[in-house]
Write a protein that holds these residues in place. Structure first.
Motif, mmCIF file in Angstrom:
data_model
loop_
_atom_site.group_PDB
_atom_site.id
_atom_site.type_symbol
_atom_site.label_atom_id
_atom_site.label_comp_id
_atom_site.label_asym_id
_atom_site.label_seq_id
_atom_site.Cartn_x
_atom_site.Cartn_y
_atom_site.Cartn_z
ATOM 1 N N GLN A 195 0.830 -1.210 0.000
ATOM 2 C CA GLN A 195 0.000 0.000 0.000
ATOM 3 C C GLN A 195 0.866 1.263 0.000
ATOM 4 O O GLN A 195 0.578 2.225 -0.717
ATOM 5 C CB GLN A 195 -0.954 -0.008 1.206
ATOM 6 N N THR A 196 1.929 1.255 0.787
ATOM 7 C CA THR A 196 2.829 2.408 0.862
ATOM 8 C C THR A 196 3.483 2.667 -0.491
ATOM 9 O O THR A 196 3.512 3.801 -0.977
ATOM 10 C CB THR A 196 3.895 2.189 1.949
ATOM 11 N N TYR A 197 4.017 1.604 -1.110
ATOM 12 C CA TYR A 197 4.646 1.764 -2.427
ATOM 13 C C TYR A 197 3.615 2.196 -3.465
ATOM 14 O O TYR A 197 3.894 3.063 -4.299
ATOM 15 C CB TYR A 197 5.322 0.460 -2.872
ATOM 16 N N LYS A 198 2.440 1.605 -3.412
ATOM 17 C CA LYS A 198 1.371 1.936 -4.363
ATOM 18 C C LYS A 198 1.038 3.432 -4.302
ATOM 19 O O LYS A 198 0.906 4.092 -5.334
ATOM 20 C CB LYS A 198 0.142 1.087 -4.030
ATOM 21 N N GLU A 199 0.937 3.960 -3.098
ATOM 22 C CA GLU A 199 0.636 5.389 -2.938
ATOM 23 C C GLU A 199 1.777 6.265 -3.436
ATOM 24 O O GLU A 199 1.548 7.295 -4.071
ATOM 25 C CB GLU A 199 0.315 5.697 -1.479
ATOM 26 N N SER A 200 3.009 5.866 -3.157
ATOM 27 C CA SER A 200 4.141 6.713 -3.532
ATOM 28 C C SER A 200 4.381 6.743 -5.039
ATOM 29 O O SER A 200 4.933 7.705 -5.549
ATOM 30 C CB SER A 200 5.411 6.291 -2.792
ATOM 31 N N ILE A 201 3.953 5.696 -5.756
ATOM 32 C CA ILE A 201 4.159 5.662 -7.209
ATOM 33 C C ILE A 201 2.914 6.073 -7.988
ATOM 34 O O ILE A 201 2.934 6.095 -9.211
ATOM 35 C CB ILE A 201 4.637 4.270 -7.674
ATOM 36 N N SER A 202 1.852 6.432 -7.287
ATOM 37 C CA SER A 202 0.578 6.734 -7.948
ATOM 38 C C SER A 202 0.693 7.863 -8.979
ATOM 39 O O SER A 202 -0.017 7.865 -9.971
ATOM 40 C CB SER A 202 -0.496 7.070 -6.916
ATOM 41 N N HIS A 203 1.597 8.813 -8.767
ATOM 42 C CA HIS A 203 1.737 9.947 -9.683
ATOM 43 C C HIS A 203 2.632 9.652 -10.886
ATOM 44 O O HIS A 203 2.702 10.459 -11.817
ATOM 45 C CB HIS A 203 2.292 11.165 -8.929
ATOM 46 N N LEU A 204 3.318 8.510 -10.896
ATOM 47 C CA LEU A 204 4.214 8.200 -12.012
ATOM 48 C C LEU A 204 3.414 7.981 -13.293
ATOM 49 O O LEU A 204 2.310 7.454 -13.273
ATOM 50 C CB LEU A 204 5.043 6.950 -11.704
ATOM 51 N N ASP A 205 4.015 8.367 -14.390
ATOM 52 C CA ASP A 205 3.348 8.275 -15.686
ATOM 53 C C ASP A 205 3.587 6.894 -16.310
ATOM 54 O O ASP A 205 4.259 6.767 -17.339
ATOM 55 C CB ASP A 205 3.855 9.383 -16.615
ATOM 56 N N ILE A 206 3.054 5.857 -15.641
ATOM 57 C CA ILE A 206 3.108 4.495 -16.159
ATOM 58 C C ILE A 206 1.720 3.876 -15.966
ATOM 59 O O ILE A 206 0.930 4.359 -15.161
ATOM 60 C CB ILE A 206 4.205 3.635 -15.481
ATOM 61 N N SER A 207 1.448 2.812 -16.690
ATOM 62 C CA SER A 207 0.120 2.196 -16.652
ATOM 63 C C SER A 207 -0.166 1.558 -15.290
ATOM 64 O O SER A 207 0.753 1.256 -14.520
ATOM 65 C CB SER A 207 0.003 1.142 -17.752
ATOM 66 N N VAL A 208 -1.430 1.334 -15.011
ATOM 67 C CA VAL A 208 -1.844 0.702 -13.753
ATOM 68 C C VAL A 208 -1.223 -0.693 -13.600
ATOM 69 O O VAL A 208 -0.707 -1.024 -12.526
ATOM 70 C CB VAL A 208 -3.382 0.667 -13.631
ATOM 71 N N PRO A 209 -1.217 -1.544 -14.651
ATOM 72 C CA PRO A 209 -0.554 -2.845 -14.495
ATOM 73 C C PRO A 209 0.940 -2.718 -14.179
ATOM 74 O O PRO A 209 1.477 -3.473 -13.373
ATOM 75 C CB PRO A 209 -0.778 -3.529 -15.844
ATOM 76 N N ARG A 210 1.616 -1.744 -14.786
ATOM 77 C CA ARG A 210 3.042 -1.529 -14.492
ATOM 78 C C ARG A 210 3.232 -1.031 -13.055
ATOM 79 O O ARG A 210 4.209 -1.366 -12.399
ATOM 80 C CB ARG A 210 3.659 -0.537 -15.482
#
Length: 179
Positions: A57-72
């Motif tokens: 969950q922590t990693y998911k939140e921190s990378i949420s703004h990255l410009d990559i697809s949801v599966p990536r």
């Protein structure tokens, strides 16, 4: 994106020579960490713990703004959890990266940038070990470390903190003038 549950299990697949995560419903995730970089307990079957779910969950939140697809993003977050739990300690390989004027003191799950003479890339901090941090590359395209060596998506490297800068996310505000 995936939601962790208590049926997920880590196991090592000797046929595939890889650490795997059984996600249930006939879905299996293959971890990108090379076998040579796994600690011994990675070869034993174990459950996806509450700590793993929290890290996910922590990693998911921190990378949420990255410009990559949801599966990536799911792939990156799962590989980050695997690295935080099963990656062997390694020596820094900072010589590939240019020193920054101030460096930074990153925390786990921070996004930092690292620069080589060939370009700049974003990395997810997996663990800060004091003066150096284990980082995972977040870029989809390969990133050149030198003329002969490059990193791929989700590859890990340990780097001295004086080589990194906190990633500054550009935020666009849609404001209207009223009045």
């Amino acid at each position: 994106m995936l939601k962790p549950n208590d049926s997920w299990k880590w196991y090592y697949d000797h046929k595939e020579d890889s650490l795997m995560l059984d996600l249930g419903d006939d879905m299996v995730f293959r971890v990108s960490i090379p076998t040579k970089n796994l600690i011994p307990c990675a070869y034993d079957q174990c459950v996806f713990t509450v700590d793993d779910a929290t890290a996910f969950q922590t990693y998911k939140e921190s990378i949420s703004h990255l410009d990559i697809s949801v599966p990536r993003k799911a792939e990156l977050a799962l590989n980050a959890v695997a690295a935080s739990r099963f990656h062997k300690p390694m020596m820094p390989k900072s010589w590939f990266f240019e020193a920054r004027s101030e460096g930074c003191k990153p925390a786990s799950s921070d996004i930092v940038t690292l620069q080589t003479p060939h370009g700049t890339a974003k990395f997810l901090v997996i663990e800060n070990c004091g003066s150096a941090s284990l980082c995972m590359m977040t870029e989809i395209e390969p990133f050149a470390l030198s003329n002969t060596k490059e990193m791929a998506f989700c590859d890990t490297i340990k780097v001295m903190n004086d080589r990194m800068e906190h990633h500054r996310q550009e935020v666009s505000l849609n404001l209207a003038m009223v009045g």
